[in-house]
Design a protein around this motif. Structure first.
Motif, PDB file in Angstrom:
ATOM      1  N   LEU A 226       0.859  -1.825   0.628  1.00 44.96           N
ATOM      2  CA  LEU A 226       0.303   0.096  -0.223  1.00 44.96           C
ATOM      3  C   LEU A 226       0.771   1.269  -0.169  1.00 44.96           C
ATOM      4  O   LEU A 226       0.573   2.573  -0.862  1.00 44.96           O
ATOM      5  CB  LEU A 226      -0.508  -0.399   1.462  1.00 44.96           C
ATOM      6  CG  LEU A 226      -2.129  -1.076   1.225  1.00 44.96           C
ATOM      7  CD1 LEU A 226      -2.539  -0.565   2.370  1.00 44.96           C
ATOM      8  CD2 LEU A 226      -2.826  -0.537   0.357  1.00 44.96           C
ATOM      9  N   ARG A 227       2.011   1.079   0.788  1.00 44.16           N
ATOM     10  CA  ARG A 227       2.894   2.107   1.024  1.00 44.16           C
ATOM     11  C   ARG A 227       3.486   2.801  -0.663  1.00 44.16           C
ATOM     12  O   ARG A 227       3.245   3.943  -0.840  1.00 44.16           O
ATOM     13  CB  ARG A 227       3.787   1.579   2.076  1.00 44.16           C
ATOM     14  CG  ARG A 227       4.329   3.631   2.876  1.00 44.16           C
ATOM     15  CD  ARG A 227       5.282   2.652   3.890  1.00 44.16           C
ATOM     16  NE  ARG A 227       4.131   2.564   4.976  1.00 44.16           N
ATOM     17  CZ  ARG A 227       4.134   0.789   5.687  1.00 44.16           C
ATOM     18  NH1 ARG A 227       6.005   0.884   5.615  1.00 44.16           N
ATOM     19  NH2 ARG A 227       4.353   1.070   6.201  1.00 44.16           N
ATOM     20  N   VAL A 232       3.641   6.277  -5.015  1.00 49.71           N
ATOM     21  CA  VAL A 232       3.738   6.509  -7.053  1.00 49.71           C
ATOM     22  C   VAL A 232       2.516   7.099  -7.294  1.00 49.71           C
ATOM     23  O   VAL A 232       2.279   7.600  -7.983  1.00 49.71           O
ATOM     24  CB  VAL A 232       3.003   4.556  -7.684  1.00 49.71           C
ATOM     25  CG1 VAL A 232       2.586   5.321  -8.795  1.00 49.71           C
ATOM     26  CG2 VAL A 232       4.482   3.451  -7.562  1.00 49.71           C
ATOM     27  N   ILE A 233       1.326   7.012  -6.067  1.00 54.84           N
ATOM     28  CA  ILE A 233       0.275   8.419  -6.440  1.00 54.84           C
ATOM     29  C   ILE A 233       0.849   9.462  -6.314  1.00 54.84           C
ATOM     30  O   ILE A 233       0.646  10.196  -7.792  1.00 54.84           O
ATOM     31  CB  ILE A 233      -0.843   7.690  -5.374  1.00 54.84           C
ATOM     32  CG1 ILE A 233      -1.725   6.607  -5.526  1.00 54.84           C
ATOM     33  CG2 ILE A 233      -1.772   8.990  -5.788  1.00 54.84           C
ATOM     34  CD1 ILE A 233      -2.778   6.120  -4.787  1.00 54.84           C
ATOM     35  N   GLU A 235       3.770  10.411  -6.609  1.00 54.01           N
ATOM     36  CA  GLU A 235       5.105  10.780  -7.583  1.00 54.01           C
ATOM     37  C   GLU A 235       3.956  10.888  -9.074  1.00 54.01           C
ATOM     38  O   GLU A 235       4.093  12.581  -9.651  1.00 54.01           O
ATOM     39  CB  GLU A 235       5.436  10.009  -8.317  1.00 54.01           C
ATOM     40  CG  GLU A 235       6.881   9.880  -8.373  1.00 54.01           C
ATOM     41  CD  GLU A 235       7.589   8.074  -7.870  1.00 54.01           C
ATOM     42  OE1 GLU A 235       8.442   8.803  -7.932  1.00 54.01           O
ATOM     43  OE2 GLU A 235       7.429   7.401  -9.204  1.00 54.01           O
ATOM     44  N   GLU A 236       2.536  10.504  -9.289  1.00 53.61           N
ATOM     45  CA  GLU A 236       1.568  10.997 -10.337  1.00 53.61           C
ATOM     46  C   GLU A 236       1.125  12.790  -9.836  1.00 53.61           C
ATOM     47  O   GLU A 236       1.373  13.051 -10.899  1.00 53.61           O
ATOM     48  CB  GLU A 236       0.804  10.431 -10.647  1.00 53.61           C
ATOM     49  CG  GLU A 236       1.618   8.556 -11.596  1.00 53.61           C
ATOM     50  CD  GLU A 236       1.792   9.249 -12.321  1.00 53.61           C
ATOM     51  OE1 GLU A 236       0.690   9.201 -13.238  1.00 53.61           O
ATOM     52  OE2 GLU A 236       2.653   8.812 -12.776  1.00 53.61           O
ATOM     53  N   LEU A 237       1.068  12.457  -8.658  1.00 57.49           N
ATOM     54  CA  LEU A 237       0.246  13.761  -8.523  1.00 57.49           C
ATOM     55  C   LEU A 237       1.570  15.103  -8.423  1.00 57.49           C
ATOM     56  O   LEU A 237       1.304  15.952  -8.146  1.00 57.49           O
ATOM     57  CB  LEU A 237      -0.445  13.841  -6.951  1.00 57.49           C
ATOM     58  CG  LEU A 237      -1.813  12.937  -7.264  1.00 57.49           C
ATOM     59  CD1 LEU A 237      -2.378  12.924  -5.618  1.00 57.49           C
ATOM     60  CD2 LEU A 237      -2.751  13.590  -7.851  1.00 57.49           C
ATOM     61  N   GLY A 238       2.704  14.778  -8.290  1.00 58.14           N
ATOM     62  CA  GLY A 238       3.464  15.436  -8.795  1.00 58.14           C
ATOM     63  C   GLY A 238       4.234  16.568  -6.643  1.00 58.14           C
ATOM     64  O   GLY A 238       4.706  16.714  -6.253  1.00 58.14           O
ATOM     65  N   GLU A 239       3.606  15.253  -5.922  1.00 64.84           N
ATOM     66  CA  GLU A 239       3.977  15.822  -4.223  1.00 64.84           C
ATOM     67  C   GLU A 239       5.425  14.624  -3.634  1.00 64.84           C
ATOM     68  O   GLU A 239       4.691  13.393  -3.139  1.00 64.84           O
ATOM     69  CB  GLU A 239       2.995  15.750  -2.845  1.00 64.84           C
ATOM     70  CG  GLU A 239       1.947  15.977  -4.107  1.00 64.84           C
ATOM     71  CD  GLU A 239       0.298  15.417  -3.776  1.00 64.84           C
ATOM     72  OE1 GLU A 239       0.471  14.910  -2.405  1.00 64.84           O
ATOM     73  OE2 GLU A 239       0.007  16.396  -3.262  1.00 64.84           O
ATOM     74  N   ASP A 240       5.905  14.105  -4.391  1.00 63.88           N
ATOM     75  CA  ASP A 240       6.984  13.111  -3.948  1.00 63.88           C
ATOM     76  C   ASP A 240       6.882  13.032  -2.824  1.00 63.88           C
ATOM     77  O   ASP A 240       7.542  14.252  -1.962  1.00 63.88           O
ATOM     78  CB  ASP A 240       7.693  13.360  -5.540  1.00 63.88           C
ATOM     79  CG  ASP A 240       8.905  11.604  -4.779  1.00 63.88           C
ATOM     80  OD1 ASP A 240       8.199  11.551  -3.942  1.00 63.88           O
ATOM     81  OD2 ASP A 240      10.006  11.797  -5.897  1.00 63.88           O
ATOM     82  N   GLY A 241       7.182  12.200  -2.443  1.00 62.28           N
ATOM     83  CA  GLY A 241       6.982  12.044  -0.746  1.00 62.28           C
ATOM     84  C   GLY A 241       9.088  12.077  -0.531  1.00 62.28           C
ATOM     85  O   GLY A 241       8.752  12.885   0.829  1.00 62.28           O
ATOM     86  N   ASP A 242      10.136  11.658  -1.221  1.00 64.02           N
ATOM     87  CA  ASP A 242      11.366  12.072  -0.875  1.00 64.02           C
ATOM     88  C   ASP A 242      11.470  13.449  -1.443  1.00 64.02           C
ATOM     89  O   ASP A 242      12.768  13.783  -0.626  1.00 64.02           O
ATOM     90  CB  ASP A 242      12.142  11.526  -2.644  1.00 64.02           C
ATOM     91  CG  ASP A 242      11.728   9.711  -1.869  1.00 64.02           C
ATOM     92  OD1 ASP A 242      11.644   9.836  -0.066  1.00 64.02           O
ATOM     93  OD2 ASP A 242      12.256   8.222  -2.071  1.00 64.02           O
ATOM     94  N   ASN A 243      11.120  13.550  -2.059  1.00 65.57           N
ATOM     95  CA  ASN A 243      11.044  15.310  -2.532  1.00 65.57           C
ATOM     96  C   ASN A 243      10.788  16.285  -1.130  1.00 65.57           C
ATOM     97  O   ASN A 243      11.390  17.187  -1.126  1.00 65.57           O
ATOM     98  CB  ASN A 243      10.334  15.670  -3.936  1.00 65.57           C
ATOM     99  CG  ASN A 243      11.182  15.458  -5.459  1.00 65.57           C
ATOM    100  OD1 ASN A 243      12.283  14.645  -4.987  1.00 65.57           O
ATOM    101  ND2 ASN A 243      10.302  15.950  -6.097  1.00 65.57           N
ATOM    102  N   GLU A 244       9.698  16.342  -0.673  1.00 67.84           N
ATOM    103  CA  GLU A 244       9.506  16.766   0.230  1.00 67.84           C
ATOM    104  C   GLU A 244      10.231  17.123   1.927  1.00 67.84           C
ATOM    105  O   GLU A 244      10.802  18.014   1.907  1.00 67.84           O
ATOM    106  CB  GLU A 244       8.488  15.904   1.004  1.00 67.84           C
ATOM    107  CG  GLU A 244       7.689  16.593   1.801  1.00 67.84           C
ATOM    108  CD  GLU A 244       6.335  15.950   3.069  1.00 67.84           C
ATOM    109  OE1 GLU A 244       6.458  14.260   3.258  1.00 67.84           O
ATOM    110  OE2 GLU A 244       5.945  16.286   3.583  1.00 67.84           O
ATOM    111  N   ILE A 245      11.166  16.114   1.658  1.00 70.71           N
ATOM    112  CA  ILE A 245      12.206  15.828   2.303  1.00 70.71           C
ATOM    113  C   ILE A 245      13.708  16.553   2.371  1.00 70.71           C
ATOM    114  O   ILE A 245      14.231  17.100   2.652  1.00 70.71           O
ATOM    115  CB  ILE A 245      13.384  14.327   2.627  1.00 70.71           C
ATOM    116  CG1 ILE A 245      11.185  13.528   3.288  1.00 70.71           C
ATOM    117  CG2 ILE A 245      14.065  14.516   3.843  1.00 70.71           C
ATOM    118  CD1 ILE A 245      11.191  13.957   4.602  1.00 70.71           C
ATOM    119  N   THR A 246      13.645  16.796   0.662  1.00 68.44           N
ATOM    120  CA  THR A 246      15.128  17.384   0.438  1.00 68.44           C
ATOM    121  C   THR A 246      14.304  18.737   0.464  1.00 68.44           C
ATOM    122  O   THR A 246      15.138  19.630   0.234  1.00 68.44           O
ATOM    123  CB  THR A 246      15.105  16.826  -1.150  1.00 68.44           C
ATOM    124  OG1 THR A 246      14.174  16.398  -1.683  1.00 68.44           O
ATOM    125  CG2 THR A 246      16.484  15.786  -0.854  1.00 68.44           C
ATOM    126  N   ALA A 247      13.377  19.466   0.130  1.00 68.16           N
ATOM    127  CA  ALA A 247      12.787  20.074   0.745  1.00 68.16           C
ATOM    128  C   ALA A 247      13.428  21.337   1.529  1.00 68.16           C
ATOM    129  O   ALA A 247      13.587  22.455   1.532  1.00 68.16           O
ATOM    130  CB  ALA A 247      11.159  20.675  -0.699  1.00 68.16           C
TER     131      ALA A 247
END
Ligand code: ADP
Length: 797
Positions: A226-227, A232-233, A235-247
C-alpha cells in the motif's frame, strides 16, 4: 562381495535408489560389480567424515543390491541406480584396496520374506502406518506424494511397508539404520510408526509456526504494498514524498537560521523521513516544520525613529489627544536618542472607542514596524500565551509566536489588547507567562512550548491597551509606562466625526463627499440622541449606518445628494434612541443623581430612596458591592446622629424602614463614592424635601459627615454634561483635579467643592431642612436659603 560404504544414506531391500558416488574405491567397487555381473553390498558408514573406512567404521547390517545403471557425470563422479535385494550382515572386510570386499551373510530368508505374521497386530500397525504416512504426505508434499501412498496401500507386507516409508521419509541416519537393523517385520513397522508419528508432530508444529510467520508477513507485505502504491500516486500527483524531505532540508539550509534552530529542524526532518507516510506523527512533524520555517528568526523591518515624522502621522490620524500624542512623542524621543534601550512598554488606558488601538497603529506606521494584534480578553490559560507541546493533538504555538508569525518580522509592534481582562485559573497563570514575554531581561530567549526553541522577542515593541489599570496584575503594570486617554466631549466628538470618521465611512461605502451633505447640527444631534458613550465607536457605527442609507437612496435614484440636518436625521437613522434632559432634570423626593466611574467611562447613576412604616431596617438593592453597602450604613448612622438638625423625628429609625435602590439592578456597582448620593437620597425621603434634578454629586462620606475625595472626576464630569446636568457637587479635596478637565466641560458646568455633607444638602435639596422645633428650639433653617454656594454655614450640633 564388492562393498560400498554409504555416507548419509540408507538403502532398503526392494527399493530403487540413485545416488552420486565420488570416492575412487566406491567407483571401483561398482565397476567391479557391473563387469562381473554380481551384486554389491551397500552398508552405511557410522561417521560420514571418514574417507577410507575399515570394518569398525561400518554398521553391521547393510543391503545386498544390484547396480541397475551407471551415469558418468562431468568430473570424477558417477551416478548409479541401484535396487536393494535383501538385508545382509557384514562379517568381515577381506580387502580394502583398491576397493572394499566384504564377507556377508543374508540376514533374511531370501530376498522376499512372506508376510506370514499377518496377525491382528500386524493389521493394526499397517493401518496406523497408512494413516501416518497419509498425514505425512499432506504435511510434506515435497518429499512424498500420493503416488507413493498408493504404492504402500497395495501392499500387505509390514516389513516392506516399513522399508518403503523409511526410504521415502527424511529421518536421521541413526533412525534409518535402526529400521534396517530390525529384522522382524511387525516390530519394524511399529518402530517406523513411532518415528513417523514424531515426524508428523514436528511437521505440524513447523507448519503452525510457518503459518504464523506467514500471517505476519502478509500484513507487512500488505503495508509495504500500500505504501508503495501511495508513493506512486504521490509521484503521479507531483508530491513526491522523498522530494518533500529534500525540500525541507533545502529550505532549512537556505533560511540561514541560527545554528541551534537549524540543527533542531534538521533533526526533525530526519525524524520525519523515518515516519511511514500519512502517519499521525508525520503530520505533526510537518506542521511543526512549517510553523518553524515560517517564523521570522532573523527577518526585521528597517525601523525609522523620527519624532517629527511620527508627529505628522499622529496628527494626521487623530484629532485632539494633545497630551497623549505628546507622551507618545516623548517616548519616541527617548528611543531616538537611545536606540538600544529596550524593554519599554506603552500602556494606553481609557474607555472604549477613544482611539487606543488607532494610536498604537499610528505608532507602528510612524516607526515603520509591522503591527500584530493579540486580544488578551478572557485569556485564562497559560497555554494561550505559550502554546501546547507539539505532542498534543492539534497543538499550536501560543498567541505571541502566532502574532510574530503573522507580522513576519522579529521586530513588529505587538499590540496586546485588553490586558486588564486577563484571567487566571487552574490551568496556570497567563500573567506570569506574559511577564516573561514583557521582561526585557528574559524575553530574548522566549520559549514557546510548541516551538521548543528560544525565540528572541527583545526587538519587539510592546504596546498594551486597557480600560482600567485597577485590574492589571501589579507586576505587569510596574513594567509599563501608562498613558491615559479620557472620554471625548461632544465638541471633540463633532470634530472627530467631521475630520476623521465621516471621510473614513464615506470612503468605505463608496460615496463621494459631494453626495452627502451633513450639517454640524446633524452631527451634534447624532451624538446626543443616538449615542451615549465615552469614545466614538458607536458614533462611527451610526455614521456608517447613515452612509448605508444614503447609498441606498442614491442607488435607487431617490436623490442624487443627501442633505442631512438635525431635523431630518430621523428619516435616515430612525427614531432617536436617547432623550436627554427629560426625566433627569425634574426635582423629586428621594431621587438623586449620583456620578459613577466605570471601566467604560463616567456614567450618571441615580439613587432612589423610599421610607415606609417599619422597624428601622435599611434595605439596599441594585446589585451593590460590599463597599457601597457599607457606605449606605455609614450614611444611615450619620443621619440618625443628626436627625434633629435635619428636621427628622429623632426616633424615626424605630418606626420606619428605608429602602435605597439603584436602578439598572442588573449592573453591578461598587465603591465608596456614592456616599453623598445615598445620604442625600435618604434625607430627602425622610424629610420629604425634593432634590434638585439638575444637580449631580460624587463623594465619599464618613460617619461624621465629612466628604472625602474620589477618583475619575474628569470622566464623571463629562458624564454629567452628557446627561444635561448643570451643577456638580464634588469633594473639596478634588478641586485640583478640575485643572485636568477639558475647558469646554469646565465652562459648561458649575462645580461646588464641599467638605461636609451639610453643604451637599444645602446645595442639592430644593429647600433647606428645618430643625425639629421641639428639640432644637424654634424652626431654624440649618442652612440659609441664599447660600447654595460653596460657603454654606455649617451649624454644629
Ligand atoms: P479603542 O481601541 O480605544 O477602543 P479605537 O482605537 O478602536 O478605540 O477607536 C475607535 C474608532 O474611533 C477608530 O476608528 C478610531 O480611528 C476612531 N478614533 C478614536 N479617537 C479618534 C481621534 N482622536 N481622532 C480620530 N479618530 C479617532
Amino acid at each position: 562381495m564388492p562393498t560400498l560404504a554409504l555416507r548419509g544414506l540408507t538403502i532398503y531391500p526392494k527399493m530403487m535408489v540413485h545416488f552420486d558416488v565420488g570416492r575412487e574405491a566406491s567407483i571401483k567397487a561398482i565397476e567391479e560389480a557391473m563387469s562381473s555381473n554380481t551384486s554389491i553390498f551397500l552398508v552405511a558408514q557410522k561417521d560420514i567424515r571418514v574417507e577410507v573406512p575399515d570394518r569398525n567404521h561400518l554398521f553391521d547390517i547393510g543391503t545386498v543390491s544390484t547396480v541397475r545403471q551407471i551415469l558418468r557425470l562431468p568430473g570424477k563422479t558417477i551416478r548409479v541406480m541401484v535396487e536393494g535385494e535383501y538385508r545382509a550382515r557384514l562379517h568381515d572386510l577381506v580387502q580394502t584396496e583398491p576397493y572394499l570386499v566384504a564377507q556377508v551373510e543374508p540376514a533374511e530368508h531370501g530376498p522376499a520374506y512372506e508376510g506370514k505374521s499377518n496377525s491382528l497386530r500386524a493389521e493394526a500397525a499397517i493401518r496406523q502406518a497408512y494413516e501416518l504416512f497419509d498425514r505425512y504426505c499432506e504435511l510434506s508434499p515435497k518429499s512424498a506424494s500420493a503416488e507413493m501412498l498408493m504404492n504402500i496401500m497395495s501392499s500387505e507386507d509390514p516389513g516392506y511397508i516399513a522399508d518403503f516409508i523409511a526410504q521415502n521419509v527424511s529421518m536421521r541416519v541413526l533412525d534409518k539404520q535402526s529400521i534396517l537393523d530390525e529384522l522382524r517385520p511387525v516390530q519394524r513397522l511399529n518402530k517406523i510408526n513411532r518415528l513417523l508419528h514424531r515426524e508428523v508432530e514436528i511437521l505440524e508444529m513447523e507448519q503452525n509456526i510457518q503459518r504464523r510467520v506467514q500471517e505476519n508477513m502478509t500484513q507487512n507485505q500488505k503495508d509495504a504494498f500500500l505504501r508503495e502504491q501511495v508513493r506512486v500516486i504521490q509521484e503521479e500527483l507531483g508530491e513526491d514524498g522523498d522530494n518533500e524531505i529534500t525540500a525541507y532540508r533545502r529550505q532549512i539550509m537556505e533560511a540561514k537560521l541560527p545554528e541551534e534552530v537549524t540543527n533542531k529542524l534538521l533533526k526533525e526532518v530526519t525524524h520525519l523521513e523515518k515516519q511511514p507516510f500519512g502517519s499521525a506523527e508525520s503530520s505533526v512533524l510537518r506542521n511543526y516544520l512549517d510553523v518553524c520555517l515560517e517564523l521570522p528568526w532573523t527577518k526585521t523591518s528597517k525601523e525609522r525613529v523620527s519624532v517629527s515624522a511620527a508627529r505628522k502621522i499622529l496628527d494626521a490620524d487623530h484629532y485632539g489627544l494633545e497630551k497623549v500624542k505628546e507622551r507618545v512623542l516623548e517616548f519616541l524621543a527617548v528611543k531616538q536618542l537611545a536606540p538600544d534601550l529596550k524593554g519599554q512598554i506603552l500602556c494606553l488606558v481609557g474607555p472604549p472607542g477613544v482611539g487606543k488601538t488607532s494610536i498604537a497603529m499610528s505608532v507602528a506606521r510612524a516607526l515603520n514596524r509591522k503591527l500584530a494584534r493579540i486580544s488578551l480578553g478572557g485569556v485564562h490559560d497559560e497555554a494561550d500565551i505559550r502554546g501546547h507541546r507539539k505532542t498534543y493533538v492539534g497543538a499550536m504555538p501560543g498567541r505571541i509566536i502566532n502574532a510574530i508569525r503573522q507580522a513576519g518580522t522579529k521586530n513588529p509592534l505587538l499590540l496586546l489588547d485588553e490586558i486588564d481582562k486577563l484571567g487566571s485559573d487552574l490551568r496556570g497563570d497567563p500573567a506570569a507567562a506574559l511577564l516573561e514575554v514583557l521582561d526585557s531581561e528574559q524575553n530574548s530567549t522566549f520559549r514557546d512550548h510548541f516551538v521548543e526553541l528560544p525565540f528572541d522577542l527583545s526587538d519587539v515593541l510592546f504596546v498594551t491597551t486597557a480600560n482600567t489599570t485597577s485590574t492589571i496584575p501589579r507586576p505587569l503594570l510596574d513594567r509599563m509606562e501608562v498613558i491615559e486617554l479620557s472620554s471625548y466631549t461632544d465638541e471633540e466628538k463633532l470634530q472627530i466625526a467631521k475630520q476623521h470618521l465621516l471621510p473614513k465611512q464615506l470612503k468605505r461605502h463608496g460615496l463621494k463627499k459631494s453626495q452627502v451633505k451633513l450639517t454640524d447640527d446633524a452631527i451634534r444631534e447624532l451624538i446626543v440622541s443616538y449615542t451615549r458613550e465615552s469614545g466614538v465607536r458607536v458614533l462611527e457605527r451610526e455614521l456608517g449606518a447613515l452612509c448605508r442609507k444614503v447609498a441606498m437612496g442614491i442607488v435607487s435614484e431617490e436623490y442624487k445628494q443627501a442633505h442631512v440636518t438635525g431635523d431630518n436625521l430621523e428619516q435616515f437613522l430612525g427614531p432617536r434612541k436617547f432623550h436627554p434632559e427629560k426625566n433627569g432634570l425634574e426635582n423629586q423626593v428621594g431621587l438623586v443623581n449620583g456620578l459613577a466611574w466605570t471601566a467604560v467611562g463616567g456614567t450618571l447613576l441615580e439613587a432612589e430612596a423610599n421610607v415606609i412604616p417599619g422597624s428601622g431596617k435599611v434595605e439596599l438593592t441594585g446589585n451593590l458591592g460590599n463597599v457601597m453597602k457599607e457606605s449606605a450604613r455609614a450614611a444611615f448612622t450619620y443621619i440618625r446622629s443628626r436627625a434633629v438638625q435635619l428636621g427628622i423625628e429623632a426616633n424615626f429609625y424605630k418606626e420606619k424602614d428605608i429602602h435605597v435602590h439603584f436602578p439598572e439592578g442588573a449592573v453591578p456597582k461598587d465603591g465608596p463614592s456614592a456616599g453623598v448620593t445615598i445620604t442625600t437620597a435618604m434625607v430627602s425621603a425622610l424629610t420629604g424635601i425634593p432634590v434638585r434634578g439638575d444637580v449631580a454629586m460624587t463623594g465619599e462620606v464618613t460617619l461624621r459627615g465629612r466628604v472625602l475625595p474620589i477618583g475619575g472626576l474628569r470622566e464623571k464630569s463629562m458624564a454629567a454634561l452628557r446627561n444635561g446636568i448643570h451643577t456638580v457637587i464634588i469633594p473639596k479635596d478634588n478641586e485640583p483635579d478640575l485643572e485636568e478637565i477639558d475647558q469646554t466641560v469646565r465652562s459648561a458646568l458649575q462645580f461646588i467643592p464641599v467638605d461636609h455633607v451639610d453643604q451637599v444638602l444645602a446645595n442639592a435639596l430644593e429647600r433647606p431642612p428645618l430643625a425639629q422645633p421641639d428639640q432644637a428650639g424654634g424652626q431654624v433653617p440649618v442652612v440659609s436659603p441664599e447660600t447654595g454656594s460653596t460657603h454654606a454655614t455649617i451649624p454644629q450640633a
